[in-house]
Write a protein that holds these residues in place. Structure first.
Motif, mmCIF file in Angstrom:
data_model
loop_
_atom_site.group_PDB
_atom_site.id
_atom_site.type_symbol
_atom_site.label_atom_id
_atom_site.label_comp_id
_atom_site.label_asym_id
_atom_site.label_seq_id
_atom_site.Cartn_x
_atom_site.Cartn_y
_atom_site.Cartn_z
ATOM 1 N N GLY A 182 5.236 -73.275 73.757
ATOM 2 C CA GLY A 182 5.861 -74.291 72.792
ATOM 3 C C GLY A 182 4.990 -74.215 71.371
ATOM 4 N N SER A 183 5.536 -74.753 70.305
ATOM 5 C CA SER A 183 4.843 -74.584 69.052
ATOM 6 C C SER A 183 4.831 -76.085 68.421
ATOM 7 C CB SER A 183 5.435 -73.593 68.161
ATOM 8 O OG SER A 183 6.756 -73.862 67.985
ATOM 9 N N GLY A 184 5.093 -77.059 69.052
ATOM 10 C CA GLY A 184 5.189 -78.363 68.382
ATOM 11 C C GLY A 184 3.866 -79.102 68.413
ATOM 12 N N ALA A 185 4.072 -80.646 68.220
ATOM 13 C CA ALA A 185 2.889 -81.343 67.848
ATOM 14 C C ALA A 185 1.817 -81.324 69.432
ATOM 15 C CB ALA A 185 3.325 -82.623 67.664
ATOM 16 N N THR A 186 2.683 -81.451 70.515
ATOM 17 C CA THR A 186 2.060 -81.461 71.840
ATOM 18 C C THR A 186 1.497 -80.138 72.042
ATOM 19 O OG1 THR A 186 4.077 -82.637 72.612
ATOM 20 C CG2 THR A 186 2.535 -81.765 74.252
ATOM 21 N N ALA A 187 1.975 -78.993 71.902
ATOM 22 C CA ALA A 187 1.393 -77.611 72.097
ATOM 23 C C ALA A 187 0.033 -77.605 71.440
ATOM 24 C CB ALA A 187 2.125 -76.719 71.659
ATOM 25 N N VAL A 188 0.098 -77.817 69.739
ATOM 26 C CA VAL A 188 -1.149 -77.699 69.085
ATOM 27 C C VAL A 188 -2.199 -78.674 69.326
ATOM 28 C CG1 VAL A 188 0.247 -76.692 67.182
ATOM 29 C CG2 VAL A 188 -0.144 -79.191 67.097
ATOM 30 N N THR A 189 -2.023 -79.625 70.292
ATOM 31 C CA THR A 189 -2.798 -80.629 70.675
ATOM 32 C C THR A 189 -3.388 -80.075 71.855
ATOM 33 O OG1 THR A 189 -1.494 -82.617 69.671
ATOM 34 C CG2 THR A 189 -3.123 -82.972 71.508
ATOM 35 N N LEU A 190 -2.521 -79.601 72.822
ATOM 36 C CA LEU A 190 -3.208 -79.024 74.067
ATOM 37 C C LEU A 190 -4.168 -77.961 73.905
ATOM 38 C CD1 LEU A 190 0.264 -79.494 76.216
ATOM 39 C CD2 LEU A 190 -2.086 -80.501 76.964
ATOM 40 N N VAL A 191 -3.530 -77.108 73.084
ATOM 41 C CA VAL A 191 -4.391 -75.776 73.173
ATOM 42 C C VAL A 191 -5.763 -75.896 72.893
ATOM 43 C CG1 VAL A 191 -4.497 -73.489 71.978
ATOM 44 C CG2 VAL A 191 -2.380 -74.412 72.563
ATOM 45 N N PRO A 192 -6.218 -76.660 71.827
ATOM 46 C CA PRO A 192 -7.805 -76.679 71.718
ATOM 47 C C PRO A 192 -8.625 -77.395 72.540
ATOM 48 C CG PRO A 192 -6.658 -77.928 69.901
ATOM 49 C CD PRO A 192 -5.462 -77.168 70.482
ATOM 50 N N THR A 193 -7.806 -78.402 73.113
ATOM 51 C CA THR A 193 -8.409 -79.434 74.024
ATOM 52 C C THR A 193 -8.854 -78.708 75.252
ATOM 53 O OG1 THR A 193 -7.344 -81.313 73.103
ATOM 54 C CG2 THR A 193 -8.273 -81.501 75.042
ATOM 55 N N MET A 194 -7.804 -77.850 75.596
ATOM 56 C CA MET A 194 -7.586 -77.225 77.133
ATOM 57 C C MET A 194 -8.659 -75.954 76.743
ATOM 58 S SD MET A 194 -3.991 -77.047 78.679
ATOM 59 C CE MET A 194 -4.260 -76.901 80.176
ATOM 60 N N THR A 202 -3.422 -69.568 75.836
ATOM 61 C CA THR A 202 -2.693 -68.932 74.924
ATOM 62 C C THR A 202 -1.269 -69.798 74.687
ATOM 63 O OG1 THR A 202 -3.051 -66.598 75.978
ATOM 64 C CG2 THR A 202 -1.105 -66.814 74.757
ATOM 65 N N MET A 203 -1.204 -69.746 73.300
ATOM 66 C CA MET A 203 0.154 -70.601 72.941
ATOM 67 C C MET A 203 1.222 -69.648 72.664
ATOM 68 S SD MET A 203 0.505 -73.643 69.990
ATOM 69 C CE MET A 203 0.803 -72.639 68.422
ATOM 70 N N LEU A 204 2.182 -69.887 73.352
ATOM 71 C CA LEU A 204 3.319 -68.602 73.435
ATOM 72 C C LEU A 204 4.413 -69.599 72.704
ATOM 73 C CD1 LEU A 204 4.995 -66.255 74.126
ATOM 74 C CD2 LEU A 204 5.281 -67.352 76.450
ATOM 75 N N GLN A 205 4.754 -69.028 71.498
ATOM 76 C CA GLN A 205 5.810 -69.559 70.637
ATOM 77 C C GLN A 205 6.969 -68.616 70.452
ATOM 78 O OE1 GLN A 205 4.031 -70.861 67.208
ATOM 79 N NE2 GLN A 205 3.631 -68.656 66.265
ATOM 80 N N ARG A 206 7.975 -69.501 70.404
ATOM 81 C CA ARG A 206 9.443 -68.382 69.965
ATOM 82 C C ARG A 206 9.422 -68.218 68.594
ATOM 83 N NH1 ARG A 206 14.613 -71.200 72.370
ATOM 84 N NH2 ARG A 206 13.632 -72.689 70.821
ATOM 85 N N SER A 207 9.013 -69.266 67.718
ATOM 86 C CA SER A 207 8.806 -69.182 66.432
ATOM 87 C C SER A 207 7.878 -69.979 65.828
ATOM 88 C CB SER A 207 10.304 -69.295 65.692
ATOM 89 O OG SER A 207 10.643 -70.740 65.888
ATOM 90 N N PRO A 208 7.021 -69.593 64.551
ATOM 91 C CA PRO A 208 6.156 -70.473 64.185
ATOM 92 C C PRO A 208 6.363 -72.083 63.487
ATOM 93 C CG PRO A 208 6.059 -68.249 63.264
ATOM 94 C CD PRO A 208 7.415 -68.575 63.867
ATOM 95 N N PRO A 283 6.762 -70.007 59.033
ATOM 96 C CA PRO A 283 8.208 -70.411 59.907
ATOM 97 C C PRO A 283 9.371 -69.879 59.211
ATOM 98 C CG PRO A 283 6.705 -72.421 59.500
ATOM 99 C CD PRO A 283 5.988 -71.208 58.947
ATOM 100 N N ARG A 284 10.498 -69.864 59.714
ATOM 101 C CA ARG A 284 11.568 -69.461 59.360
ATOM 102 C C ARG A 284 12.425 -70.445 58.199
ATOM 103 N NH1 ARG A 284 12.220 -66.453 64.370
ATOM 104 N NH2 ARG A 284 13.471 -68.296 65.302
ATOM 105 N N TYR A 285 12.066 -71.469 58.364
ATOM 106 C CA TYR A 285 12.507 -72.740 57.711
ATOM 107 C C TYR A 285 11.854 -73.245 56.644
ATOM 108 C CZ TYR A 285 9.781 -75.237 60.946
ATOM 109 O OH TYR A 285 8.532 -75.611 61.940
ATOM 110 N N THR A 313 3.592 -64.805 69.476
ATOM 111 C CA THR A 313 5.104 -65.083 69.269
ATOM 112 C C THR A 313 6.028 -64.081 69.706
ATOM 113 O OG1 THR A 313 4.123 -65.911 67.129
ATOM 114 C CG2 THR A 313 6.447 -65.453 67.070
ATOM 115 N N ASP A 314 6.691 -64.685 70.568
ATOM 116 C CA ASP A 314 7.694 -63.746 71.277
ATOM 117 C C ASP A 314 8.500 -64.512 72.048
ATOM 118 O OD1 ASP A 314 8.622 -61.528 72.677
ATOM 119 O OD2 ASP A 314 6.460 -60.340 72.760
ATOM 120 N N THR A 315 9.368 -64.059 73.074
ATOM 121 C CA THR A 315 10.348 -64.897 74.044
ATOM 122 C C THR A 315 10.251 -64.333 75.314
ATOM 123 O OG1 THR A 315 11.891 -63.241 73.385
ATOM 124 C CG2 THR A 315 12.341 -65.218 72.253
#
Length: 495
Positions: A182-194, A202-208, A283-285, A313-315
Motif C-alpha cells: 500500500g501507499s496511503g496514509a496507513t502505509a506511510v504511518t506503519l513503515v517508519p514505526t515498524m 519494505t513499502m510495496l506500492q503499485r503507484s506513488p 504520482p500519475r495524478y 514500486t511494482d505489482t
C-alpha cells in the motif's frame, strides 16, 4: 414499552460526541441518546490499533471546536486522540447518553406519527426505539470488513498476513522482514514505526502517492498557549490551519503542475539527489485528486535514509512461501506481510431505511448540503471533508441539525424534508476522488447536484456561512403540524 427520545444519534466517535454536545447546548429542551455498536467510544480511534496510528491532519482542526486540544503534539497518536474523545465526553456528560453494544439494523419513518422507529440489536437482544430526528454519525466505511484483494498463493505464505484494521495484539515483528502493501496514509504511518524494531520494512506500492513532511508540533500553537487562554489560542490556531489548508488546496487545483513540482521537489530535498524520486514519489495524478499523505517530522524519509525502510514500486504476481514474487520478476523476502490495501466504503453503516412502509434507496439520491437526502425527512448523515479535517464538517452538520430542530419547534412543525423541485438538475459524483476505495463504491454512494444547496462546497468557510448563518428554508420543506394531524384523526374517526 418502546422508548422514545427527540433525537437518536448513531455512533459514538468524534462525530457522535460532537453532535451530542451541540444538541444539549443548542437544544437543551430536547432529549437524545447515542447508540454505539461497539463496547467503547472513539470510533476510528478505538477500532484501529496498528503500530504508530496517528491523525493525518492537525488536532487543532480535527479536535472539537468547543473543547481545545492542549497537548504539544499537533499530529497526535491514536491513543492520545482516543483519550481526548473520552475526556471530552466525560467533561460534558455526553458519556452518560451512550448505549454500547447497540447495532442499528433498520429505521422506518412514519409521516402519520412524524417519527422514526429504530430497530437495533442490543446486548440482551432486539431493541425498538423511536425518535423525531435521526442523526447518523457512523463514518463511511465497514467496521466489520476491510478491503483486502485476493492474492494468488497467499495460503502458501509461511509467515503471517495481517490487515491494519484487525491488528493482532500479540504480533511480534521485531527482527523480522516486513512488507507493507500500500501507499496511503496507513502505509506511510506503519513503515517508519515498524522500522524501529523490524529487521527491515519494505513499502510495496503499485503507484506513488503525494507525501508531505510537516512538523509534529505546531510552534505557533504552543507559543500562543503560553500567551493566551487555552480557548483563544486554540481558536486562532484552528483558523490559521483552516485558512492555510484552503489556500494550499485552492492553489493545487488552480496550478496543479506547479504544486506537483514543488511537492516532489520537497521529497527530493529530504532524500537527496541520488534517490529515484521519479519512480517512487511521482504520482500519475494531480495533487488532491486523492488525499495527500502527511508524515510528521519526515519520519518516513528518516527511515529510508537510515536504510531501515525502503520503497518498491511494482505489482504483485503472487505470494510465495518466502515472500512476494513481483511482475518484474524480482522477489521480496518477508516474514510478515501487512495488507494496507484500504477500507470498504459503507453508506450509513448498512442500515435499511424505509419511508411510510416503502424502502428508501439512498444510493444515487441527491444529497442536500452534504448531510441530508432529497425527499427523506428528519434524517442527517455526517460526512467530513476529503480535503481537510473530518471534524470541521461534522461540527457544522451538528449545528445545522440543531437549527432545523429549533425551527421546527418554533413553527409548530414536526417534519423537515429537503426537496429538489428542479427536474433539470444534473447529478454528479458525490466524491470527486480517484482513490480506489471511492471508485469501488461509487455506485453505492449518493450523488450531488450541479448547484447549491445540492452541491458540495468542500470549503469550510463557505459551509460555515451556509450552515450556521444561511437560510434554513433553502429547498427545505417544513410540514406536519401537530394540530393538522389531530384534526385529521378526529375527522377520520367521525366518518
Amino acid at each position: 414499552m418502546t422508548e422514545h427520545v427527540d433525537v437518536i444519534v448513531v455512533g459514538a466517535g468524534i462525530s457522535g460526541i460532537g453532535t451530542g454536545y451541540h444538541l444539549q447546548t443548542r437544544c437543551p429542551d430536547r432529549t437524545y441518546m447515542i447508540l454505539e455498536g461497539r463496547q467503547s467510544m472513539g470510533g476510528t480511534w478505538d477500532l484501529f490499533r496498528y503500530p504508530g496510528i496517528r491523525s493525518d491532519s492537525d488536532m487543532h482542526t480535527l479536535g472539537f471546536v468547543f473543547h481545545p486540544w492542549t497537548a504539544a503534539k499537533s499530529i497526535a497518536d491514536g491513543p492520545s486522540i482516543r483519550a481526548y474523545v473520552e475526556e471530552t465526553a466525560q467533561a460534558y456528560g455526553i458519556d452518560r447518553k451512550i448505549r454500547y453494544g447497540h447495532h442499528v439494523k433498520s429505521a422506518a419513518w412514519s409521516t402519520e406519527d412524524a417519527r422514526w422507529t429504530v430497530e437495533a440489536t442490543g446486548p440482551d437482544g432486539p431493541v425498538t426505539l423511536t425518535c423525531n430526528f435521526l442523526s447518523m454519525c457512523v463514518g463511511y466505511y465497514n467496521y466489520a470488513k476491510a478491503y483486502s484483494p485476493e492474492f494468488e498463493g497467499a495460503e502458501s505464505f509461511a509467515g503471517q498476513i495481517v490487515h491494519p484494521q484487525f491488528w493482532p495484539e500479540d504480533l511480534d515483528y521485531s527482527g523480522k522482514r516486513v512488507v507493507v502493501i500500500g501507499s496511503g496514509a496507513t502505509a506511510v504511518t506503519l513503515v517508519p514505526t515498524m522500522a524501529t524494531t523490524a529487521a527491515h520494512v519494505t513499502m510495496l506500492q503499485r503507484s506513488p502517492t503525494y507525501i508531505v513532511a510537516r512538523p509534529g508540533e505546531d510552534g505557533v500553537a504552543n507559543w500562543l498557549r503560553g500567551k493566551l487562554p487555552a480557548k483563544a489560542a486554540y481558536g486562532i490556531t484552528r483558523w490559521k490551519n483552516v485558512l492555510m489548508g484552503m489556500v494550499f488546496y485552492r492553489l493545487a487545483r488552480k496550478k496543479p503542475a506547479k504544486v506537483k513540482e514543488r511537492m516532489i521537489g520537497m521529497v527530493r530535498d529530504q532524500l537527496g539527489p541520488d534517490y529515484d524520486v521519479a519512480t517512487h514519489f511521482t504520482p500519475r495524478y494531480n495533487p488532491w485528486d486523492q488525499r495527500v499523505c502527511l508524515v510528521p517530522d519526515g519520519d518516513l524519509f528518516t527511515a529510508i535514509n537510515a536504510g531501515t525502510a525502503s520503497i518498491v514500486t511494482d505489482t504483485i504476481a503472487r505470494i510465495t512461501p518466502d515472500g512476494i514474487h513481483l511482475d518484474s520478476g524480482k522477489d521480496l523476502p518477508a516474514d510478515v506481510i501487512v495488507t494496507a490495501t484500504g477500507l470498504e466504503l459503507q453508506l450509513m453503516s448498512g442500515v435499511a431505511f424505509s419511508l411510510d412502509g416503502q424502502p428508501i434507496e439512498l444510493a444515487g439520491r441527491l444529497q442536500y448540503k452534504g448531510m441530508m437526502f432529497d425527499g427523506v425527512p428528519n434524517l442527517s448523515s455526517t460526512f467530513g471533508y476529503t480535503n481537510a479535517s473530518w471534524t470541521l464538517k461534522a461540527d457544522l452538520t451538528a449545528v445545522y441539525v440543531c437549527r432545523l430542530l429549533n425551527t421546527m419547534k418554533k413553527r409548530g412543525l414536526r417534519q423537515a424534508t429537503p426537496r429538489n423541485d428542479d427536474p433539470t438538475m444534473k447529478s454528479e459524483a458525490f466524491l470527486d476522488f480517484t482513490s480506489g476505495y471511492v471508485q469501488r463504491a461509487a455506485a453505492a454512494l449518493p450523488t450531488q447536484g450541479e448547484r447549491k444547496p445540492w452541491k458540495l462546497n468542500q470549503n469550510y468557510a463557505l459551509d460555515l456561512m451556509a450552515l450556521k448563518f444561511g437560510s434554513i428554508d433553502d429547498a427545505m420543506v417544513f410540514s406536519n403540524t401537530v394540530r393538522v394531524r389531530a384534526i385529521q384523526t378526529e375527522l377520520t374517526e367521525a366518518h
